[in-house]
Enzyme design. Structure first.
Site, PDB file in Angstrom:
ATOM      1  N   LEU A 152      27.617   2.237  95.456  1.00  0.00           N
ATOM      2  CA  LEU A 152      29.060   2.702  95.473  1.00  0.00           C
ATOM      3  C   LEU A 152      29.602   2.537  97.004  1.00  0.00           C
ATOM      4  O   LEU A 152      30.469   2.086  97.348  1.00  0.00           O
ATOM      5  CB  LEU A 152      28.995   4.207  95.019  1.00  0.00           C
ATOM      6  CG  LEU A 152      30.449   5.055  95.201  1.00  0.00           C
ATOM      7  CD1 LEU A 152      31.411   4.503  94.425  1.00  0.00           C
ATOM      8  CD2 LEU A 152      29.999   6.568  94.999  1.00  0.00           C
ATOM      9  N   PRO A 155      31.396  -0.627 103.691  1.00  0.00           N
ATOM     10  CA  PRO A 155      31.361  -0.220 105.146  1.00  0.00           C
ATOM     11  C   PRO A 155      32.503   0.572 105.326  1.00  0.00           C
ATOM     12  O   PRO A 155      32.545   1.456 106.431  1.00  0.00           O
ATOM     13  CB  PRO A 155      31.754  -1.982 105.820  1.00  0.00           C
ATOM     14  CG  PRO A 155      30.966  -2.551 104.692  1.00  0.00           C
ATOM     15  CD  PRO A 155      31.154  -1.944 103.389  1.00  0.00           C
ATOM     16  N   GLY A 158      32.743   5.473 102.449  1.00  0.00           N
ATOM     17  CA  GLY A 158      31.444   6.367 102.382  1.00  0.00           C
ATOM     18  C   GLY A 158      31.867   7.408 101.609  1.00  0.00           C
ATOM     19  O   GLY A 158      31.609   7.586 100.202  1.00  0.00           O
ATOM     20  N   PHE A 183      24.261   0.154 102.679  1.00  0.00           N
ATOM     21  CA  PHE A 183      23.183   1.231 102.534  1.00  0.00           C
ATOM     22  C   PHE A 183      22.540   1.429 101.261  1.00  0.00           C
ATOM     23  O   PHE A 183      22.530   2.670 100.649  1.00  0.00           O
ATOM     24  CB  PHE A 183      23.669   2.553 102.944  1.00  0.00           C
ATOM     25  CG  PHE A 183      24.381   2.462 104.568  1.00  0.00           C
ATOM     26  CD1 PHE A 183      23.845   1.648 105.435  1.00  0.00           C
ATOM     27  CD2 PHE A 183      25.379   3.461 104.743  1.00  0.00           C
ATOM     28  CE1 PHE A 183      24.312   1.605 106.672  1.00  0.00           C
ATOM     29  CE2 PHE A 183      25.761   3.446 106.202  1.00  0.00           C
ATOM     30  CZ  PHE A 183      25.321   2.623 107.203  1.00  0.00           C
ATOM     31  N   ILE A 364       6.711  24.488 116.254  1.00  0.00           N
ATOM     32  CA  ILE A 364       5.500  25.134 116.034  1.00  0.00           C
ATOM     33  C   ILE A 364       4.271  24.351 116.061  1.00  0.00           C
ATOM     34  O   ILE A 364       3.271  24.687 116.922  1.00  0.00           O
ATOM     35  CB  ILE A 364       5.179  25.799 114.473  1.00  0.00           C
ATOM     36  CG1 ILE A 364       6.132  26.954 114.206  1.00  0.00           C
ATOM     37  CG2 ILE A 364       3.833  26.377 114.146  1.00  0.00           C
ATOM     38  CD1 ILE A 364       6.190  27.400 112.687  1.00  0.00           C
ATOM     39  N   GLU A 390      23.622  10.538  99.027  1.00  0.00           N
ATOM     40  CA  GLU A 390      24.197  11.203  98.042  1.00  0.00           C
ATOM     41  C   GLU A 390      25.238  12.258  98.216  1.00  0.00           C
ATOM     42  O   GLU A 390      25.394  13.390  97.428  1.00  0.00           O
ATOM     43  CB  GLU A 390      22.958  11.460  96.852  1.00  0.00           C
ATOM     44  CG  GLU A 390      22.214  10.273  96.578  1.00  0.00           C
ATOM     45  CD  GLU A 390      21.819  10.366  95.102  1.00  0.00           C
ATOM     46  OE1 GLU A 390      22.215  11.293  94.105  1.00  0.00           O
ATOM     47  OE2 GLU A 390      20.934   9.578  94.880  1.00  0.00           O
ATOM     48  N   GLY A 391      25.978  12.115  99.015  1.00  0.00           N
ATOM     49  CA  GLY A 391      27.063  13.111  99.619  1.00  0.00           C
ATOM     50  C   GLY A 391      26.772  13.772 100.567  1.00  0.00           C
ATOM     51  O   GLY A 391      25.696  14.417 100.447  1.00  0.00           O
ATOM     52  N   GLU A 394      29.020  17.926 104.220  1.00  0.00           N
ATOM     53  CA  GLU A 394      30.256  18.393 104.475  1.00  0.00           C
ATOM     54  C   GLU A 394      31.074  18.096 103.153  1.00  0.00           C
ATOM     55  O   GLU A 394      31.767  18.893 102.602  1.00  0.00           O
ATOM     56  CB  GLU A 394      31.192  17.325 105.361  1.00  0.00           C
ATOM     57  CG  GLU A 394      30.564  17.825 106.928  1.00  0.00           C
ATOM     58  CD  GLU A 394      29.299  17.304 107.160  1.00  0.00           C
ATOM     59  OE1 GLU A 394      28.795  16.429 106.734  1.00  0.00           O
ATOM     60  OE2 GLU A 394      28.738  18.053 108.214  1.00  0.00           O
TER      61      GLU A 394
HETATM   62  C1  LIG Z   1      19.120   5.911 103.528  1.00  0.00           C
HETATM   63  C2  LIG Z   1      20.388   5.826 102.837  1.00  0.00           C
HETATM   64  C3  LIG Z   1      20.475   5.378 101.606  1.00  0.00           C
HETATM   65  C4  LIG Z   1      21.683   5.279 100.760  1.00  0.00           C
HETATM   66  N1  LIG Z   1      21.381   4.744  99.541  1.00  0.00           N
HETATM   67  C5  LIG Z   1      22.894   4.564  98.761  1.00  0.00           C
HETATM   68  C6  LIG Z   1      22.805   3.956  97.615  1.00  0.00           C
HETATM   69  O1  LIG Z   1      21.753   3.913  97.033  1.00  0.00           O
HETATM   70  N2  LIG Z   1      23.985   3.822  96.969  1.00  0.00           N
HETATM   71  C7  LIG Z   1      25.194   3.993  97.590  1.00  0.00           C
HETATM   72  O2  LIG Z   1      26.390   3.797  97.102  1.00  0.00           O
HETATM   73  N3  LIG Z   1      25.264   4.649  98.773  1.00  0.00           N
HETATM   74  C8  LIG Z   1      24.190   4.721  99.583  1.00  0.00           C
HETATM   75  N4  LIG Z   1      24.047   5.536 100.967  1.00  0.00           N
HETATM   76  C9  LIG Z   1      25.264   5.782 101.417  1.00  0.00           C
HETATM   77  C10 LIG Z   1      25.505   7.203 101.508  1.00  0.00           C
HETATM   78  O3  LIG Z   1      25.833   7.873 100.361  1.00  0.00           O
HETATM   79  C11 LIG Z   1      26.853   7.381 102.563  1.00  0.00           C
HETATM   80  O4  LIG Z   1      26.214   7.025 103.847  1.00  0.00           O
HETATM   81  C12 LIG Z   1      27.346   8.823 102.730  1.00  0.00           C
HETATM   82  O5  LIG Z   1      27.999   8.921 101.386  1.00  0.00           O
HETATM   83  C13 LIG Z   1      28.130   8.984 103.809  1.00  0.00           C
HETATM   84  O6  LIG Z   1      28.955   7.983 103.929  1.00  0.00           O
HETATM   85  P1  LIG Z   1      29.177   7.137 105.509  1.00  0.00           P
HETATM   86  O7  LIG Z   1      27.926   6.755 105.878  1.00  0.00           O
HETATM   87  O8  LIG Z   1      30.303   5.885 105.018  1.00  0.00           O
HETATM   88  O9  LIG Z   1      29.823   8.120 106.289  1.00  0.00           O
HETATM   89  P2  LIG Z   1      31.507   8.517 106.332  1.00  0.00           P
HETATM   90  O10 LIG Z   1      31.977   8.916 105.086  1.00  0.00           O
HETATM   91  O11 LIG Z   1      32.197   7.812 107.327  1.00  0.00           O
HETATM   92  O12 LIG Z   1      31.292  10.331 107.222  1.00  0.00           O
HETATM   93  C14 LIG Z   1      31.120  10.297 108.504  1.00  0.00           C
HETATM   94  C15 LIG Z   1      31.238  11.926 108.762  1.00  0.00           C
HETATM   95  O13 LIG Z   1      32.344  12.382 108.320  1.00  0.00           O
HETATM   96  C16 LIG Z   1      32.201  13.312 107.416  1.00  0.00           C
HETATM   97  N5  LIG Z   1      33.225  13.458 106.619  1.00  0.00           N
HETATM   98  C17 LIG Z   1      34.000  12.382 106.009  1.00  0.00           C
HETATM   99  N6  LIG Z   1      34.916  12.784 105.083  1.00  0.00           N
HETATM  100  C18 LIG Z   1      34.962  14.136 105.443  1.00  0.00           C
HETATM  101  C19 LIG Z   1      36.075  15.157 105.057  1.00  0.00           C
HETATM  102  N7  LIG Z   1      36.908  15.063 104.067  1.00  0.00           N
HETATM  103  N8  LIG Z   1      35.775  16.496 105.381  1.00  0.00           N
HETATM  104  C20 LIG Z   1      34.817  16.737 106.366  1.00  0.00           C
HETATM  105  N9  LIG Z   1      33.994  15.649 106.646  1.00  0.00           N
HETATM  106  C21 LIG Z   1      34.056  14.354 106.195  1.00  0.00           C
HETATM  107  C22 LIG Z   1      30.933  13.102 106.847  1.00  0.00           C
HETATM  108  O14 LIG Z   1      30.482  14.425 106.294  1.00  0.00           O
HETATM  109  C23 LIG Z   1      30.117  12.796 108.310  1.00  0.00           C
HETATM  110  O15 LIG Z   1      29.718  13.712 108.800  1.00  0.00           O
HETATM  111  C24 LIG Z   1      22.681   5.683 101.463  1.00  0.00           C
HETATM  112  C25 LIG Z   1      22.685   5.998 102.916  1.00  0.00           C
HETATM  113  C26 LIG Z   1      21.570   6.113 103.608  1.00  0.00           C
HETATM  114  C27 LIG Z   1      21.547   6.621 104.990  1.00  0.00           C
END
Ligand SMILES: Cc1cc2nc3c(=O)[nH]c(=O)nc-3n(C[C@H](O)[C@H](O)[C@H](O)COP(=O)(O)OP(=O)(O)OC[C@H]3O[C@@H](n4cnc5c(N)ncnc54)[C@H](O)[C@@H]3O)c2cc1C
Ligand SMILES: Cc1cc2nc3c(=O)[nH]c(=O)nc-3n(C[C@H](O)[C@H](O)[C@H](O)COP(=O)(O)OP(=O)(O)OC[C@H]3O[C@@H](n4cnc5c(N)ncnc54)[C@H](O)[C@@H]3O)c2cc1C
Lengths: 406, 290
Positions: A152, A155, A158, A183, A364, A390-391, A394
């Site tokens: 899903l 770049p 997210g 990711f 600890i 997985e979300g 926030e």
């Molecule tokens: C090890 C790993 C495995 C993963 N595996 C998968 C996978 O198999 N499939 C897949 O699809 N994705 C996967 N992901 C992606 C993951 O789901 C996303 O990284 C995550 O959803 C956050 O998106 P982002 O990294 O683009 O952060 P961003 O969306 O850019 O978020 C940055 C910060 O802003 C905050 N933020 C964003 N919007 C809001 C809002 N409206 N209100 C308040 N705060 C907000 C976020 O909480 C975060 O703190 C994986 C990620 C990792 C690290």
């Protein structure tokens, strides 16, 4: 469980016989079933023998646990909640979370590979697929002959998946897929991946469709493996689609209904990730209980210092609360009730519990807690990642708030 | 002792239940595996005041060598067709061990559970199990673990063979079924191996070296908890009077259990690597360890 009406009726009938009898009849059942206990026992034994001894090395060397996974398929770990007719183990949601917790307690990376495969790699095909798709994909996935993934995130999309840019243009009896996913768990090791792409960009979230994409499809390539902070044994990769031809029969569910489907799949996935967090938290606490009784300072075991006892008391309390939230969400799912808010609460609270617990656990352990020889160091890094995928926390709060402030 | 044994044997002989028919032609192999539920001794502690085992909160497991026996049975069944029945005597919670055995792939389980069975010594345990085996009736092979990790006597298997008048082979580390209904058994002795041929029906006790037991399987979880898969038999089902069962009928009693004193002190050997190694070898030789 009893309705108020039934309780009143029960009370009038039972009360003369003694209060305790009434309480017993009307109480909730916190006891696991024989099946659930057995499933947990099987998972615990497997994890302690096959995962725990290698977890540190896998983490350090970023080794994908393929040997362990090969053993897990025939044992039923790869189709836990999918019916036996598709070669799943046919167990309920509670058994599922118990199993993921046990795996994560020994190796959080293996737990997420299994969790992603089960809940978002295979389960959506069972829940949304047509019979032909189920027959074609589920037996291989559920028996572990093939590994599933879910794509899903992009770049630029997210937390806000509706803004995704990957396009799937209808083109005769197939779709042309173009875009980049980032990711993606099991990105380089998976055999099938469920990809979310826009079929009608202008419609935003309602223009998104889910596709089952097979590895080896021309135009589908895998980018570099990420070098991560935690969950290092799972491979997280970029997926690139360049004029990748996907047959129309690989559309999962309705064209344009992909995002709803994706979020639906992620809902139970979240409960599983909560269980993964719970496993990490338990590991960290168990290490503290042991270490604090062995290590002596000022002539006394660490466990005799009240400051540290209180940390452990908080760990135990939060772990118990997290477990209750996870069980509740899984129970709702098993009983066909809505559970979106509860799933988010479970994921949020359990992942933050894992982070709190692991942070205190390192404290600890003192200096030793910073060393790779100690499990709590790994728990600390793994827990941080669980608060994000997985979300994020926030986004979970956003979902919970939406469900609360109506 | 011999008269007690004779009395018990007579009871079995006189019963309406029958011994295995040795002349029966075998086309499938029906195997009974005895399973004892034991506390995970890695976690058992002995109460220093009362000298009794502190079993509370200690997880129970299938006796490890019984897992090996079960694995051997499952492998034979897979190669030759037939059935595997897991048999255990114990309190109601011994059902957990049998469910695990079913999850590994046993077809059926029988639990002997009755207050009347409690406190049996090895002789009466073997007697009761033998009676149940006669009730199961259809068997070509009985597989037991060599010994239980808690009781440690290694008596129950051989005693069952005695009661049922079956040939027995102990310490099996390998099994191979021959045409015509005999088994080649590899016995692991202290510093040699022995190959024995035995005609079925027979009783074999196996050691942990015979195989690597498979894991119990999640696919079997739902079936294993099905009441239809586990028969629970009481003294009445075995048609045995209280006087022949449990503590009362047992000729032996455990007088005392204690943890051996482990007040050994470590000793530092000084010197460089060579000196330390030499000093250590001398010490070990003095102690007759090497
Ligand atoms: C090890 C790993 C495995 C993963 N595996 C998968 C996978 O198999 N499939 C897949 O699809 N994705 C996967 N992901 C992606 C993951 O789901 C996303 O990284 C995550 O959803 C956050 O998106 P982002 O990294 O683009 O952060 P961003 O969306 O850019 O978020 C940055 C910060 O802003 C905050 N933020 C964003 N919007 C809001 C809002 N409206 N209100 C308040 N705060 C907000 C976020 O909480 C975060 O703190 C994986 C990620 C990792 C690290
Ligand atoms: C309350 C209590 C009182 C006892 N009192 C006495 C006593 O007075 N005298 C005494 O000698 N012992 C006593 N025991 C111990 C008990 O008799 C032995 O544990 C039991 O007979 C088995 O012997 P073992 O553990 O040495 O098994 P072993 O002979 O070492 O076991 C060999 C194999 O036999 C089979 N087997 C053994 N037990 C069982 C079983 N219950 N069900 C199925 N298969 C089995 C298994 O395959 C096992 O691997 C007592 C136990 C209890 C719980």
């Amino acid at each position: 469980m009893y309705s108020v009406h039934e309780i009143c009726r029960e009370r009038s009938r039972q009360f003369p016989k003694g209060f305790s009898h009434f309480i017993k009849r009307a109480s909730m059942d916190f006891e696991l079933t024989r099946q659930q206990k057995l499933a947990r026992k099987i998972a615990r034994e497997f994890a302690e023998r096959e995962l725990a001894p290698h977890a540190q090395q896998w983490d350090e060397e970023m080794t994908f646990p393929s040997e362990a996974l090969k053993k897990m398929g025939p044992l039923g770990f790869m189709g836990i909640s999918i019916p036996k007719q598709y070669e799943g183990a046919g167990l309920d949601g509670i058994s599922y979370v118990l199993i993921i917790e046990e795996l994560a307690r020994c190796c959080a990376s293996t737990a997420i590979i299994v969790s992603v495969h089960n809940s978002v790699g295979a389960y959506p095909i069972y829940a949304l697929g047509n019979e032909q798709q189920k027959q074609k994909y589920l037996p291989d996935l559920c028996s572990g002959r093939k590994l599933g993934a879910f794509a899903l995130t992009e770049p630029n999309a997210g937390s806000d998946p509706a803004s995704l840019e990957t396009m799937a243009e209808p083109c005769g009896d197939h779709f042309l897929l173009n875009g980049v996913k980032t990711f993606i768990t099991s990105g380089s090791t998976c055999d099938t991946v469920i990809v979310m792409a826009a079929t009608k960009r202008e419609k935003k979230s309602r223009g998104i469709t889910a596709f089952i994409v097979e590895r080896g499809t021309p135009g589908f390539s895998v980018g570099a493996k990420e070098n991560k902070l935690g969950i290092r044994a799972s491979d997280t990769c970029e997926l690139i689609f360049e004029n990748c031809r996907i047959p129309a029969e690989n559309v999962l569910g309705e064209v344009g209904a992909g995002l709803t489907a994706a979020l639906g799949a992620l809902t139970f996935g979240r409960v599983g990730v909560g269980a993964q967090a719970l496993g990490v938290a338990r590991c960290a606490m168990e290490e503290c209980v042991r270490y604090s009784q062995e290590r002596k300072q000022f002539g006394k075991p660490l466990a005799s210092f009240q400051a540290l006892q209180w940390m452990i008391a908080d760990m135990a309390t939060q772990i118990e609360a997290a477990r209750m939230l996870i069980f509740k969400a899984a129970w709702l799912k098993d009983n066909g009730k809505p559970f979106a808010a509860e799933a988010s609460m479970a994921k949020l609270y359990a992942s933050e519990t894992a982070m709190n617990t692991a942070t205190k656990a390192v404290q600890i352990h003192g200096g030793y807690g910073c060393m790779k020889d100690y499990k709590v160091e790994r728990c600390f890094r793994d827990a941080k990642v669980i608060e994000i995928y997985e979300g994020t926390s926030e986004i979970q709060r956003l979902i919970i708030a939406r469900n609360t402030i109506k | 002792m011999s008269t007690i044994f004779q009395d018990l044997v007579d009871t079995l002989r006189k019963s309406t239940l029958h011994f295995a028919d040795t002349k029966k032609l075998m086309n499938t192999l029906n195997i009974i595996v005895t399973i004892k539920q034991v506390p995970d001794t890695a976690e058992v502690r002995i109460d220093p005041k009362t000298n009794s085992l502190m079993r509370e909160g200690v997880p129970s497991i299938i006796n490890p060598e019984d897992r090996n026996a079960l694995e051997a049975a499952l492998a034979l069944r897979e190669a030759h067709d037939g059935t595997v029945t897991a048999l255990s005597m114990g309190p109601p919670q011994a059902r957990d061990a049998l469910e695990e055995a079913l999850c590994m792939g046993a077809d059926l389980a029988v639990l002997l559970s009755d207050r009347a069975f409690a406190g049996a010594d090895t002789l009466i345990t073997a007697f009761t199990l033998s009676r149940a085996i006669m009730k199961i009736a259809k068997y070509d092979l009985i597989l037991c673990g060599r010994q239980a990790i808690d009781g440690d006597t290694a008596q129950v298997g051989p005693q069952i063979a005695g009661f049922l008048d079956l040939p027995q082979v102990t310490y099996a580390e390998g099994l191979e079924l021959k045409k015509g209904g005999s088994l080649i058994v590899q016995r692991g002795l202290e510093d040699s191996n022995q190959w024995v041929q035995v005609k079925l029906p027979a009783l074999i006790t196996v050691t942990g070296r015979i195989n690597h037991p498979r894991y119990p399987n999640l696919y079997n979880v739902a079936d294993s908890c099905d009441d239809a898969k586990i028969k629970i038999w009481t003294a009445k089902d075995l048609q045995l009077p209280q006087a022949m069962l449990g503590l009362g009928a047992s000729p032996t009693t455990v007088k005392k259990i204690f943890e051996p004193d482990r007040k050994m002190k470590g000793e530092m050997i000084p010197g460089d690597e060579r000196q330390m190694a030499e000093a250590l070898i001398t010490k070990l030789k003095e102690m007759h360890v090497i």
